[in-house]
Design a protein around this motif. Structure first.
Motif, short mmCIF file in Angstrom:
data_model
loop_
_atom_site.label_atom_id
_atom_site.label_comp_id
_atom_site.label_asym_id
_atom_site.label_seq_id
_atom_site.Cartn_x
_atom_site.Cartn_y
_atom_site.Cartn_z
N VAL A 175 63.95 8.66 -65.15
CA VAL A 175 65.30 9.23 -65.30
C VAL A 175 65.20 10.64 -65.90
CG1 VAL A 175 67.48 8.98 -66.52
CG2 VAL A 175 66.42 6.99 -65.46
N MET A 176 64.37 10.83 -66.93
CA MET A 176 64.24 12.15 -67.55
C MET A 176 63.71 13.18 -66.56
SD MET A 176 62.65 10.99 -71.23
CE MET A 176 62.43 12.66 -71.83
N LEU A 177 62.66 12.81 -65.82
CA LEU A 177 62.10 13.74 -64.84
C LEU A 177 63.06 14.01 -63.71
CD1 LEU A 177 59.49 15.31 -64.51
CD2 LEU A 177 58.59 13.45 -63.12
N LEU A 178 63.84 13.00 -63.32
CA LEU A 178 64.83 13.20 -62.26
C LEU A 178 65.93 14.16 -62.71
CD1 LEU A 178 65.85 12.41 -59.44
CD2 LEU A 178 67.06 10.50 -60.51
N LEU A 179 66.37 14.06 -63.96
CA LEU A 179 67.39 14.97 -64.47
C LEU A 179 66.89 16.41 -64.48
CD1 LEU A 179 68.90 12.90 -67.43
CD2 LEU A 179 69.93 13.35 -65.19
N VAL A 180 65.63 16.60 -64.91
CA VAL A 180 65.05 17.94 -64.91
C VAL A 180 64.97 18.49 -63.49
CG1 VAL A 180 62.96 19.27 -65.44
CG2 VAL A 180 63.78 17.56 -67.05
N PHE A 181 64.54 17.65 -62.56
CA PHE A 181 64.42 18.07 -61.17
C PHE A 181 65.78 18.46 -60.59
CE2 PHE A 181 64.40 16.97 -56.61
CZ PHE A 181 63.41 17.84 -56.18
N LEU A 182 66.81 17.66 -60.85
CA LEU A 182 68.15 17.99 -60.34
C LEU A 182 68.69 19.26 -60.98
CD1 LEU A 182 69.77 14.43 -60.25
CD2 LEU A 182 68.86 15.76 -58.33
N LEU A 183 68.42 19.46 -62.27
CA LEU A 183 68.89 20.68 -62.94
C LEU A 183 68.22 21.92 -62.34
CD1 LEU A 183 70.50 22.03 -65.21
CD2 LEU A 183 68.56 21.61 -66.72
N GLU A 184 66.91 21.85 -62.14
CA GLU A 184 66.20 22.98 -61.54
C GLU A 184 66.68 23.24 -60.12
OE1 GLU A 184 61.98 22.36 -63.97
OE2 GLU A 184 62.15 21.85 -61.84
N THR A 185 66.91 22.19 -59.36
CA THR A 185 67.40 22.37 -58.00
C THR A 185 68.78 23.03 -57.97
OG1 THR A 185 66.15 20.39 -57.34
CG2 THR A 185 67.85 21.18 -55.83
N LEU A 227 70.10 25.01 -60.28
CA LEU A 227 69.96 26.42 -60.67
C LEU A 227 69.40 27.27 -59.54
CD1 LEU A 227 68.63 26.06 -64.33
CD2 LEU A 227 70.94 26.70 -63.59
N ALA A 228 68.42 26.72 -58.82
CA ALA A 228 67.84 27.47 -57.70
C ALA A 228 68.88 27.70 -56.60
CB ALA A 228 66.64 26.73 -57.15
N ILE A 229 69.68 26.68 -56.30
CA ILE A 229 70.70 26.82 -55.26
C ILE A 229 71.74 27.87 -55.67
CG2 ILE A 229 72.60 25.63 -54.10
CD1 ILE A 229 70.89 23.11 -54.13
N LEU A 230 72.18 27.81 -56.93
CA LEU A 230 73.16 28.80 -57.41
C LEU A 230 72.59 30.21 -57.38
CD1 LEU A 230 74.75 26.87 -60.43
CD2 LEU A 230 75.79 27.35 -58.20
N PHE A 231 71.32 30.34 -57.78
CA PHE A 231 70.70 31.66 -57.79
C PHE A 231 70.63 32.27 -56.40
CE2 PHE A 231 66.78 34.17 -57.29
CZ PHE A 231 67.04 35.20 -58.18
N PHE A 232 70.16 31.50 -55.43
CA PHE A 232 70.04 32.03 -54.07
C PHE A 232 71.41 32.23 -53.43
CE2 PHE A 232 65.71 30.25 -54.44
CZ PHE A 232 64.99 31.38 -54.06
N ALA A 233 72.37 31.39 -53.79
CA ALA A 233 73.72 31.56 -53.23
C ALA A 233 74.35 32.85 -53.71
CB ALA A 233 74.58 30.37 -53.61
N LEU A 249 58.96 35.84 -53.37
CA LEU A 249 58.14 34.85 -52.67
C LEU A 249 57.21 34.14 -53.64
CD1 LEU A 249 57.21 33.56 -50.03
CD2 LEU A 249 55.60 35.46 -49.75
N ALA A 250 56.59 34.90 -54.54
CA ALA A 250 55.70 34.28 -55.52
C ALA A 250 56.48 33.36 -56.45
CB ALA A 250 54.99 35.36 -56.34
N VAL A 251 57.69 33.80 -56.83
CA VAL A 251 58.53 32.94 -57.67
C VAL A 251 58.92 31.67 -56.92
CG1 VAL A 251 60.73 32.80 -58.90
CG2 VAL A 251 59.38 34.91 -58.98
N GLY A 252 59.23 31.80 -55.63
CA GLY A 252 59.57 30.63 -54.83
C GLY A 252 58.40 29.68 -54.67
N ILE A 253 57.20 30.21 -54.48
CA ILE A 253 56.01 29.34 -54.36
C ILE A 253 55.75 28.60 -55.66
CG2 ILE A 253 53.50 29.37 -54.05
CD1 ILE A 253 53.88 31.64 -52.06
N PHE A 254 55.90 29.33 -56.78
CA PHE A 254 55.73 28.66 -58.08
C PHE A 254 56.76 27.56 -58.28
CE2 PHE A 254 56.88 28.41 -62.59
CZ PHE A 254 55.66 28.02 -63.13
N GLY A 255 58.01 27.84 -57.92
CA GLY A 255 59.04 26.82 -58.04
C GLY A 255 58.79 25.63 -57.12
#
Length: 318
Positions: free
Chosen positions: A161-171, A173-179, A283-289
């Motif tokens: 559950v903890m790892l899933l919450l972190v994954f959803l939060l990062e996802t 943020l990434a969607i909002l950033f690219f949008a 691109l490097a930031v995207g690969i790291f993410g």
């Protein structure tokens, strides 16, 4: 004297049935005389098939038990394999968190609030971000290690559950950033204006006591990116109330070079320079993410697989 027919009949042997030999030829005990079977023989004749059915039933049960035992052994072997893989994964995860935490503590102890560029959020520094991130990663790795080695369902589910919450939060943020980056609308312009205004306020803390982190951050940025000020080198004129810039703005660094003519200073604005650098290295930031997301997905897969294996082992092989 001739024997009578009646006397001879008493010694005459009864004919054998067709296709069968006499009793003594088959080893009969009474020379062809057959006795009727007794009640015990008849009872044994009818009870023997029932005993065979019991033997077959017991053999079937033993075979099923052996199959179940083999299946449980295979499940236990799979559980052990997943267990050690997950323990190794979370051990590396925990060690990585220790490294990040150590770097954050070192920056906080030696550089103060390193990379604190905002005056509105003084706690939002690189050192504090590293400390919080390292602590959280260590906590997740610790829960995963203990849950794997103890085969504890509660800890495994907590780790998932903890790892899933972190994954959803990062996802998210990434969607909002690219949008927002792709649109480039008024929202992005408003964020840019707010960020530049806040950074200009932070310039007034440059070189003041207790702000060594902010001072070092601006010096590193202006030296490495060859820029000066937030939007222009004139931003420093308001800070010093004079035609002066920090020595890190000089084309050739020397003591008190910031008092020289503007022709010896960098002209590029730091905000736009850093922004262009981030876009060029997107691109490097995207690969790291992406690598980070794959590692997290791997951890989620290990956790859920082991959780299911533990539940199966407890249900069928208890």
């Amino acid at each position: 004297m001739r024997r009578s027919s009646t006397d001879e009949s008493t010694y005459r042997r009864s004919p054998s049935p067709p296709g069968k030999e006499p009793g003594f030829a088959r080893g009969g005990p009474f020379f062809g005389l057959h006795a009727n079977p007794g009640p015990k023989a008849a009872q044994a004749r009818y009870t023997s098939p029932k005993g065979n059915k019991y033997v077959v039933f017991y053999l079937d049960l033993s075979f099923i038990f052996l199959l179940e035992l083999k299946r449980c052994s295979m499940a236990r072997g799979c559980l052990q394999g997943v267990k050690y893989l997950m323990f190794a994964f979370n051990l590396l995860f925990w060690l990585g968190g220790c490294g990040v935490l150590g770097v954050g503590i070192w920056l906080a102890a030696t550089q103060g609030n390193f990379a604190t560029l905002s005056s509105s959020f003084p706690s939002l520094s690189a050192a504090n971000l590293l400390i919080v991130t390292g602590t959280f990663v260590m906590a997740i790795g610790f829960v995963g290690c203990i849950g794997a080695i103890k085969e504890n369902k509660c800890l495994l589910l907590t780790f998932f559950v903890m790892l899933l919450l972190v994954f959803l939060l990062e996802t998210s943020l990434a969607i909002l950033f690219f949008a927002y980056t792709d649109k480039g609308g008024p929202a992005v312009l408003q964020i840019d204006r707010y960020a530049q205004r806040d950074l200009k306020k932070g310039l007034h803390l440059y070189g003041t006591p207790g702000n060594v982190g902010l001072t070092n951050a601006w010096s590193i940025i202006q030296t490495d990116f060859r820029c000066c000020g937030v939007s222009n080198y004139t931003d420093w004129f308001e800070v010093y109330n004079a035609t002066r810039v920090p020595d890190s703005c000089c084309l050739e660094f020397s003591e008190s070079c910031g008092l020289h003519a503007p022709g010896t200073w960098w002209k590029a604005p730091c905000y736009e320079t850093v922004k262009v650098w981030l876009q060029e290295n997107l691109l490097a930031v995207g690969i790291f993410g992406l690598c980070t997301a794959l590692v997290q997905i791997l951890g989620l897969t290990f956790a859920m697989t082991m959780y299911c294996q533990v539940v199966k082992a407890d249900t069928y092989c208890a």
